[in-house]
Write a protein that holds these residues in place. Sequence first.
Motif, PDB file in Angstrom:
ATOM      1  N   ARG A 166       2.334  -8.662   6.587  1.00  0.00           N
ATOM      2  CA  ARG A 166       1.028  -8.643   7.225  1.00  0.00           C
ATOM      3  C   ARG A 166       0.376  -7.737   6.510  1.00  0.00           C
ATOM      4  O   ARG A 166       0.750  -6.401   6.288  1.00  0.00           O
ATOM      5  CB  ARG A 166       1.244  -8.734   8.552  1.00  0.00           C
ATOM      6  CG  ARG A 166       1.961  -9.997   9.383  1.00  0.00           C
ATOM      7  CD  ARG A 166       1.690  -9.857  10.767  1.00  0.00           C
ATOM      8  NE  ARG A 166       0.513  -9.289  11.325  1.00  0.00           N
ATOM      9  CZ  ARG A 166       0.095  -9.016  12.777  1.00  0.00           C
ATOM     10  NH1 ARG A 166       1.648  -8.557  13.266  1.00  0.00           N
ATOM     11  NH2 ARG A 166      -1.095  -8.461  12.841  1.00  0.00           N
ATOM     12  N   ASP A 167      -0.998  -7.780   6.436  1.00  0.00           N
ATOM     13  CA  ASP A 167      -1.873  -6.863   6.076  1.00  0.00           C
ATOM     14  C   ASP A 167      -2.398  -6.027   7.451  1.00  0.00           C
ATOM     15  O   ASP A 167      -3.688  -6.048   7.834  1.00  0.00           O
ATOM     16  CB  ASP A 167      -3.009  -7.306   5.385  1.00  0.00           C
ATOM     17  CG  ASP A 167      -2.768  -7.564   3.931  1.00  0.00           C
ATOM     18  OD1 ASP A 167      -1.751  -6.743   3.560  1.00  0.00           O
ATOM     19  OD2 ASP A 167      -3.542  -8.458   3.354  1.00  0.00           O
ATOM     20  N   ALA A 168      -1.497  -5.346   8.061  1.00  0.00           N
ATOM     21  CA  ALA A 168      -1.829  -4.869   9.326  1.00  0.00           C
ATOM     22  C   ALA A 168      -2.500  -3.493   9.291  1.00  0.00           C
ATOM     23  O   ALA A 168      -2.380  -2.966   8.057  1.00  0.00           O
ATOM     24  CB  ALA A 168      -0.444  -4.771  10.204  1.00  0.00           C
ATOM     25  N   GLN A 169      -2.898  -2.881  10.313  1.00  0.00           N
ATOM     26  CA  GLN A 169      -3.485  -1.628  10.132  1.00  0.00           C
ATOM     27  C   GLN A 169      -2.421  -0.759  10.915  1.00  0.00           C
ATOM     28  O   GLN A 169      -2.082   0.585  10.596  1.00  0.00           O
ATOM     29  CB  GLN A 169      -4.898  -1.406  11.486  1.00  0.00           C
ATOM     30  CG  GLN A 169      -5.737  -2.364  10.737  1.00  0.00           C
ATOM     31  CD  GLN A 169      -7.115  -1.887  11.706  1.00  0.00           C
ATOM     32  OE1 GLN A 169      -7.330  -0.763  11.963  1.00  0.00           O
ATOM     33  NE2 GLN A 169      -7.871  -3.133  11.597  1.00  0.00           N
ATOM     34  N   LEU A 170      -1.296  -1.024  11.683  1.00  0.00           N
ATOM     35  CA  LEU A 170      -0.312  -0.345  12.279  1.00  0.00           C
ATOM     36  C   LEU A 170       0.890  -1.123  12.348  1.00  0.00           C
ATOM     37  O   LEU A 170       1.045  -2.120  12.717  1.00  0.00           O
ATOM     38  CB  LEU A 170      -0.722  -0.160  13.807  1.00  0.00           C
ATOM     39  CG  LEU A 170       0.436   0.986  14.424  1.00  0.00           C
ATOM     40  CD1 LEU A 170       0.773   2.219  13.886  1.00  0.00           C
ATOM     41  CD2 LEU A 170       0.075   1.202  16.010  1.00  0.00           C
ATOM     42  N   TYR A 171       1.793  -0.685  11.823  1.00  0.00           N
ATOM     43  CA  TYR A 171       3.149  -1.064  11.633  1.00  0.00           C
ATOM     44  C   TYR A 171       4.043  -0.233  12.448  1.00  0.00           C
ATOM     45  O   TYR A 171       4.260   0.857  12.119  1.00  0.00           O
ATOM     46  CB  TYR A 171       3.735  -1.130  10.162  1.00  0.00           C
ATOM     47  CG  TYR A 171       3.229  -1.828   9.252  1.00  0.00           C
ATOM     48  CD1 TYR A 171       3.239  -3.302   8.845  1.00  0.00           C
ATOM     49  CD2 TYR A 171       1.985  -1.452   8.429  1.00  0.00           C
ATOM     50  CE1 TYR A 171       2.462  -3.855   7.888  1.00  0.00           C
ATOM     51  CE2 TYR A 171       1.138  -2.116   7.494  1.00  0.00           C
ATOM     52  CZ  TYR A 171       1.340  -3.369   7.292  1.00  0.00           C
ATOM     53  OH  TYR A 171       0.839  -4.104   6.488  1.00  0.00           O
ATOM     54  N   ILE A 172       4.777  -0.646  13.357  1.00  0.00           N
ATOM     55  CA  ILE A 172       5.652  -0.205  14.093  1.00  0.00           C
ATOM     56  C   ILE A 172       6.966  -0.662  14.180  1.00  0.00           C
ATOM     57  O   ILE A 172       7.552  -1.902  14.215  1.00  0.00           O
ATOM     58  CB  ILE A 172       5.215  -0.321  15.509  1.00  0.00           C
ATOM     59  CG1 ILE A 172       3.909  -0.072  15.885  1.00  0.00           C
ATOM     60  CG2 ILE A 172       6.241   0.393  16.746  1.00  0.00           C
ATOM     61  CD1 ILE A 172       3.425  -0.118  17.237  1.00  0.00           C
ATOM     62  N   LEU A 173       8.056   0.196  13.354  1.00  0.00           N
ATOM     63  CA  LEU A 173       9.369  -0.216  13.053  1.00  0.00           C
ATOM     64  C   LEU A 173      10.337   0.505  13.818  1.00  0.00           C
ATOM     65  O   LEU A 173      10.633   1.620  13.901  1.00  0.00           O
ATOM     66  CB  LEU A 173       9.684   0.105  11.605  1.00  0.00           C
ATOM     67  CG  LEU A 173       8.377  -0.266  10.788  1.00  0.00           C
ATOM     68  CD1 LEU A 173       8.922   0.009   9.216  1.00  0.00           C
ATOM     69  CD2 LEU A 173       8.275  -1.925  10.767  1.00  0.00           C
ATOM     70  N   ASP A 174      11.061  -0.218  14.758  1.00  0.00           N
ATOM     71  CA  ASP A 174      12.079   0.193  15.577  1.00  0.00           C
ATOM     72  C   ASP A 174      13.467   0.074  15.083  1.00  0.00           C
ATOM     73  O   ASP A 174      13.963  -0.859  14.762  1.00  0.00           O
ATOM     74  CB  ASP A 174      12.033  -0.578  16.864  1.00  0.00           C
ATOM     75  CG  ASP A 174      12.889   0.375  18.168  1.00  0.00           C
ATOM     76  OD1 ASP A 174      13.331   1.496  17.795  1.00  0.00           O
ATOM     77  OD2 ASP A 174      12.820   0.004  19.109  1.00  0.00           O
ATOM     78  N   GLU A 175      13.818   1.219  14.352  1.00  0.00           N
ATOM     79  CA  GLU A 175      15.345   1.371  13.884  1.00  0.00           C
ATOM     80  C   GLU A 175      15.544   0.263  12.709  1.00  0.00           C
ATOM     81  O   GLU A 175      16.247  -0.660  12.534  1.00  0.00           O
ATOM     82  CB  GLU A 175      16.504   0.975  14.871  1.00  0.00           C
ATOM     83  CG  GLU A 175      16.698   2.183  15.914  1.00  0.00           C
ATOM     84  CD  GLU A 175      17.140   3.573  15.538  1.00  0.00           C
ATOM     85  OE1 GLU A 175      17.554   3.478  14.278  1.00  0.00           O
ATOM     86  OE2 GLU A 175      17.119   4.381  16.145  1.00  0.00           O
ATOM     87  N   PRO A 176      14.755   0.398  11.709  1.00  0.00           N
ATOM     88  CA  PRO A 176      14.524  -0.618  10.425  1.00  0.00           C
ATOM     89  C   PRO A 176      15.701  -0.748   9.585  1.00  0.00           C
ATOM     90  O   PRO A 176      16.005  -1.513   8.995  1.00  0.00           O
ATOM     91  CB  PRO A 176      13.171  -0.116   9.742  1.00  0.00           C
ATOM     92  CG  PRO A 176      13.122   1.293  10.142  1.00  0.00           C
ATOM     93  CD  PRO A 176      13.588   1.237  11.386  1.00  0.00           C
TER      94      PRO A 176
END
Length: 233
Positions: free
Chosen positions: A145-155
């Motif tokens: 995705r071309d998001a503004q915020l990526y939130i990655l929990d334990e990637p």
Amino acid sequence: MNELVQINNLTKVYEKQKLALDHMNLTIPRGRIIGLLGPNGSGKTTLIKLISGLLVATEGEVLINGLRPGPETKAVVSYLPERTYFQGGMKVKELIAYFADFYQDFRPERAKQMLANLNIDENARLKTLSKGTKEKVQLIMVMSRDAQLYILDEPIAGVDPAARDYILKTIISNYNENATVLISTHLISDIEKVLDEVVFIRNGRVILQDTVENIRERRGKSVDSYFREVFAC
């Protein structure tokens, strides 16, 4: 405006009066890769879910682009939960079509290229894939995705060490310079090389927000070493 997320006096109390976040204040700028670090039970996942709009605060507020979490903010936030949630009967290519229908900023060709790089068959059903491969697929969907915020929990928690470098390269090469990546992880030594900043939280409060460069120069330690000192790990 450089602030992407503004967190003001944020408090979350669960049932039986369990305090998860305690009047937290935090500013998350644009264009940074930030490590959200703390021991188990420190409030990391609660904070992530509040920013993602999956929980409602007891007190205080989260503002993303000046807006409270809702449909407009969910359109610019790409969230990777700690556990996979896709239906096992779906094929990988069906998952791509689903994301393309659901998110206007999803880039199918980017997803297909990353899948090809990892030799993941688009015709495979998710239930036939290993746990680690499912997590790779989920990360690819999120980062396409071309998001503004990526939130990655334990990637990188569920993947083999050989795949971690590729995943980290995937993270840093698939977001634009005005976006921010917020990564919650216990594997600090593996991930600190890609971080610009870190946020340490304990008992639902921010106890440190600083750049990785400052920690190394002023403390003379790696982020991992300093984390162990602060939290006596």
